[in-house]
Design an enzyme around this catalytic site. Structure first.
Site, PDB file in Angstrom:
ATOM      1  N   ASN A   9      -2.798  -5.279  -5.924  1.00 38.42           N
ATOM      2  CA  ASN A   9      -2.216  -6.767  -4.942  1.00 38.42           C
ATOM      3  C   ASN A   9      -1.683  -5.138  -3.271  1.00 38.42           C
ATOM      4  O   ASN A   9      -0.186  -5.022  -4.004  1.00 38.42           O
ATOM      5  CB  ASN A   9      -0.593  -7.445  -5.285  1.00 38.42           C
ATOM      6  CG  ASN A   9      -0.133  -8.717  -4.592  1.00 38.42           C
ATOM      7  OD1 ASN A   9      -0.232  -8.672  -3.263  1.00 38.42           O
ATOM      8  ND2 ASN A   9       1.091  -8.563  -5.048  1.00 38.42           N
ATOM      9  N   TRP A  10      -2.244  -5.969  -2.151  1.00 41.61           N
ATOM     10  CA  TRP A  10      -1.621  -4.721  -1.384  1.00 41.61           C
ATOM     11  C   TRP A  10      -0.213  -5.692  -0.816  1.00 41.61           C
ATOM     12  O   TRP A  10      -0.588  -5.092   0.129  1.00 41.61           O
ATOM     13  CB  TRP A  10      -2.147  -4.546  -0.285  1.00 41.61           C
ATOM     14  CG  TRP A  10      -4.003  -3.889  -0.771  1.00 41.61           C
ATOM     15  CD1 TRP A  10      -4.125  -2.894  -2.233  1.00 41.61           C
ATOM     16  CD2 TRP A  10      -5.208  -3.510  -0.098  1.00 41.61           C
ATOM     17  NE1 TRP A  10      -5.614  -2.631  -2.250  1.00 41.61           N
ATOM     18  CE2 TRP A  10      -5.759  -3.329  -0.629  1.00 41.61           C
ATOM     19  CE3 TRP A  10      -5.711  -3.891   1.112  1.00 41.61           C
ATOM     20  CZ2 TRP A  10      -7.723  -2.279  -0.838  1.00 41.61           C
ATOM     21  CZ3 TRP A  10      -6.874  -3.625   1.940  1.00 41.61           C
ATOM     22  CH2 TRP A  10      -7.483  -2.986   0.764  1.00 41.61           C
ATOM     23  N   LYS A  11       0.393  -6.295  -0.642  1.00 45.10           N
ATOM     24  CA  LYS A  11       1.495  -7.249   0.088  1.00 45.10           C
ATOM     25  C   LYS A  11       0.910  -7.233   0.891  1.00 45.10           C
ATOM     26  O   LYS A  11       0.052  -7.271   1.968  1.00 45.10           O
ATOM     27  CB  LYS A  11       2.959  -6.372  -0.725  1.00 45.10           C
ATOM     28  CG  LYS A  11       2.734  -6.387  -2.845  1.00 45.10           C
ATOM     29  CD  LYS A  11       4.012  -6.051  -2.923  1.00 45.10           C
ATOM     30  CE  LYS A  11       3.524  -5.610  -4.862  1.00 45.10           C
ATOM     31  NZ  LYS A  11       5.003  -5.789  -5.027  1.00 45.10           N
ATOM     32  N   HIS A  97       3.063 -15.598  -7.069  1.00 42.21           N
ATOM     33  CA  HIS A  97       3.296 -14.117  -7.501  1.00 42.21           C
ATOM     34  C   HIS A  97       5.286 -14.324  -7.419  1.00 42.21           C
ATOM     35  O   HIS A  97       6.035 -15.325  -6.983  1.00 42.21           O
ATOM     36  CB  HIS A  97       3.199 -13.425  -6.192  1.00 42.21           C
ATOM     37  CG  HIS A  97       3.432 -11.808  -6.396  1.00 42.21           C
ATOM     38  ND1 HIS A  97       4.924 -11.433  -6.014  1.00 42.21           N
ATOM     39  CD2 HIS A  97       2.991 -10.878  -6.918  1.00 42.21           C
ATOM     40  CE1 HIS A  97       4.764 -10.481  -6.241  1.00 42.21           C
ATOM     41  NE2 HIS A  97       3.563  -9.325  -7.159  1.00 42.21           N
ATOM     42  N   GLU A  99       7.595 -12.895  -5.594  1.00 42.03           N
ATOM     43  CA  GLU A  99       8.486 -12.585  -4.022  1.00 42.03           C
ATOM     44  C   GLU A  99       7.498 -13.960  -3.837  1.00 42.03           C
ATOM     45  O   GLU A  99       8.421 -14.372  -2.892  1.00 42.03           O
ATOM     46  CB  GLU A  99       7.325 -11.742  -3.668  1.00 42.03           C
ATOM     47  CG  GLU A  99       7.989  -9.908  -3.846  1.00 42.03           C
ATOM     48  CD  GLU A  99       6.719  -9.082  -4.011  1.00 42.03           C
ATOM     49  OE1 GLU A  99       5.859  -9.056  -3.654  1.00 42.03           O
ATOM     50  OE2 GLU A  99       6.531  -7.554  -4.884  1.00 42.03           O
ATOM     51  N   GLU A 169       4.383 -10.328 -15.471  1.00 42.80           N
ATOM     52  CA  GLU A 169       4.324 -10.087 -14.278  1.00 42.80           C
ATOM     53  C   GLU A 169       6.268  -9.991 -15.089  1.00 42.80           C
ATOM     54  O   GLU A 169       6.930 -10.562 -13.937  1.00 42.80           O
ATOM     55  CB  GLU A 169       4.137 -10.096 -12.792  1.00 42.80           C
ATOM     56  CG  GLU A 169       2.403  -9.749 -12.712  1.00 42.80           C
ATOM     57  CD  GLU A 169       2.635  -9.187 -11.544  1.00 42.80           C
ATOM     58  OE1 GLU A 169       2.428  -7.636 -10.986  1.00 42.80           O
ATOM     59  OE2 GLU A 169       2.747  -9.759 -10.383  1.00 42.80           O
ATOM     60  N   GLY A 175       7.660  -3.140  -8.598  1.00 43.39           N
ATOM     61  CA  GLY A 175       8.382  -2.268  -7.479  1.00 43.39           C
ATOM     62  C   GLY A 175       9.679  -1.496  -7.944  1.00 43.39           C
ATOM     63  O   GLY A 175       9.818  -0.845  -6.329  1.00 43.39           O
ATOM     64  N   SER A 215       5.016  -2.006 -12.270  1.00 44.24           N
ATOM     65  CA  SER A 215       4.841  -0.448 -11.871  1.00 44.24           C
ATOM     66  C   SER A 215       3.942  -0.085 -12.786  1.00 44.24           C
ATOM     67  O   SER A 215       4.175   0.901 -13.001  1.00 44.24           O
ATOM     68  CB  SER A 215       6.404   0.124 -12.096  1.00 44.24           C
ATOM     69  OG  SER A 215       7.197  -0.566 -11.538  1.00 44.24           O
ATOM     70  N   GLY A 236       0.775  -3.622  -7.887  1.00 40.73           N
ATOM     71  CA  GLY A 236       0.810  -3.068  -7.008  1.00 40.73           C
ATOM     72  C   GLY A 236       0.618  -2.511  -6.206  1.00 40.73           C
ATOM     73  O   GLY A 236      -0.081  -1.193  -5.600  1.00 40.73           O
ATOM     74  N   GLY A 237       2.375  -1.166  -6.186  1.00 36.69           N
ATOM     75  CA  GLY A 237       1.658  -0.372  -5.155  1.00 36.69           C
ATOM     76  C   GLY A 237       1.056   0.634  -5.354  1.00 36.69           C
ATOM     77  O   GLY A 237       0.872   1.677  -4.187  1.00 36.69           O
TER      78      GLY A 237
HETATM   79  C1  PEP Z   1       2.924  -6.405  -7.873  1.00 36.70           C
HETATM   80  O1  PEP Z   1       2.861  -6.772  -6.715  1.00 36.70           O
HETATM   81  O2  PEP Z   1       1.941  -7.712  -8.153  1.00 36.70           O
HETATM   82  C2  PEP Z   1       3.288  -5.783  -8.918  1.00 36.70           C
HETATM   83  C3  PEP Z   1       2.661  -5.586 -10.178  1.00 36.70           C
HETATM   84  O3  PEP Z   1       3.535  -5.089  -7.455  1.00 36.70           O
HETATM   85  P1  PEP Z   1       3.943  -2.542  -8.571  1.00 36.70           P
HETATM   86  O4  PEP Z   1       2.595  -2.415  -9.202  1.00 36.70           O
HETATM   87  O5  PEP Z   1       4.377  -1.963  -7.576  1.00 36.70           O
HETATM   88  O6  PEP Z   1       5.297  -2.844  -8.637  1.00 36.70           O
END
Ligand code: PEP
Length: 253
Positions: A9-11, A97, A99, A169, A175, A215, A236-237
């Protein structure tokens, strides 16, 4: 046997050049496993979906959107329909998601409409569920996850529900660098599978993939994936770095 599934997920990150470059590097580095040993998807921002689908057209990496609207067309300024995503080559779409739930304010009812419309439009939704830290601390994890799952899948037949992947999640792990322990992830994944068995039947329960997100990194991916009910990772990151994402893919195979 559920095939592992790793999605990035590049957000709200990348640009025209970096989205294409990242896609190509992931495709090259995973060409021996993509598709047959592991399902891989990347979810860029809307603006780069078309260039990324083009860059990945000769690969076995699927492209997903980060959101979708539930109407198919019409006067919905700023929204994007399932048809439009399908039209430009998307396979997956993230729905609910955290966010979007907690920053944008999406409700379970809206998310259910999006999941339903996505399936009707030929997309495969990844329904995200997960509790806030305050909810975990108050012992409400199962209650929150149960409500998000049941409302997210409300009204879906067995056939339709089988198009969905679930991503657990925990919001406190997204994040933040604070990953759920493999045991914490397994406990909730097992609970989700038990709920699916109550809602549907054993076959769907055995087939549906439940991803962990929060994470996930090269150094914890293998431990997370070693759990019986962790079928993949939503990243994500670490998905913005080709080497890290490729290491996570390797850990999942
Ligand atoms: C996400 O955005 O779905 C996510 C899991 O982010 P991160 O891996 O950065 O925690």
């Amino acid at each position: 046997m559920r095939k592992p599934f790793v999605a990035g997920n590049w957000k709200m990150n990348t640009d025209t050049h970096t989205s294409v470059d990242l896609s190509k590097r992931i495709a090259t580095g995973s060409s021996d496993v993509a598709g047959h040993s592991v399902t891989i998807a990347v979810c860029p921002p809307f603006t780069y979906l078309q260039s990324v689908t083009k860059a990945l057209s000769a690969s076995h990496i699927a492209v997903g959107a980060q959101d979708v609207y539930f109407e198919s067309n019409g006067a919905f300024t700023g929204e994007i329909s399932p048809f439009m995503l399908k039209d430009i080559g998307c396979t997956y779409v993230l729905c609910g998601h955290s966010e979007r739930r907690h920053v944008i304010g999406e409700t379970d009812d809206l998310i259910n409409k999006k999941v339903t419309a996505a399936i009707a439009g030929g997309l495969l939704p990844i329904l995200c569920v997960g509790e806030l830290l305050s909810e975990r601390d108050a012992g409400q994890t199962e209650q929150v996850v149960s409500q998000q799952l049941k409302k997210g899948l409300a009204g879906l037949s067995y056939e339709k529900a089988s198009a969905v992947a679930i991503a657990y999640e925990p919001v406190w792990a997204i994040g933040t660098g604070r990953t759920a322990t493999p045991q914490q992830a397994q406990e909730v994944h097992d609970f989700i599978r038990m709920l699916l068995a109550q809602m549907y039947d054993d076959q769907l329960t055995d087939e549906i993939r439940i991803l962990y997100g929060g994470s996930a990194k090269p150094d914890n991916a293998e431990d997370l994936m070693s759990q019986d009910d962790v079928d993949g990772l939503l990243v994500g990151g670490a998905s913005l770095n080709a080497d890290d994402f490729l290491s996570i893919i390797r850990a999942a195979v």
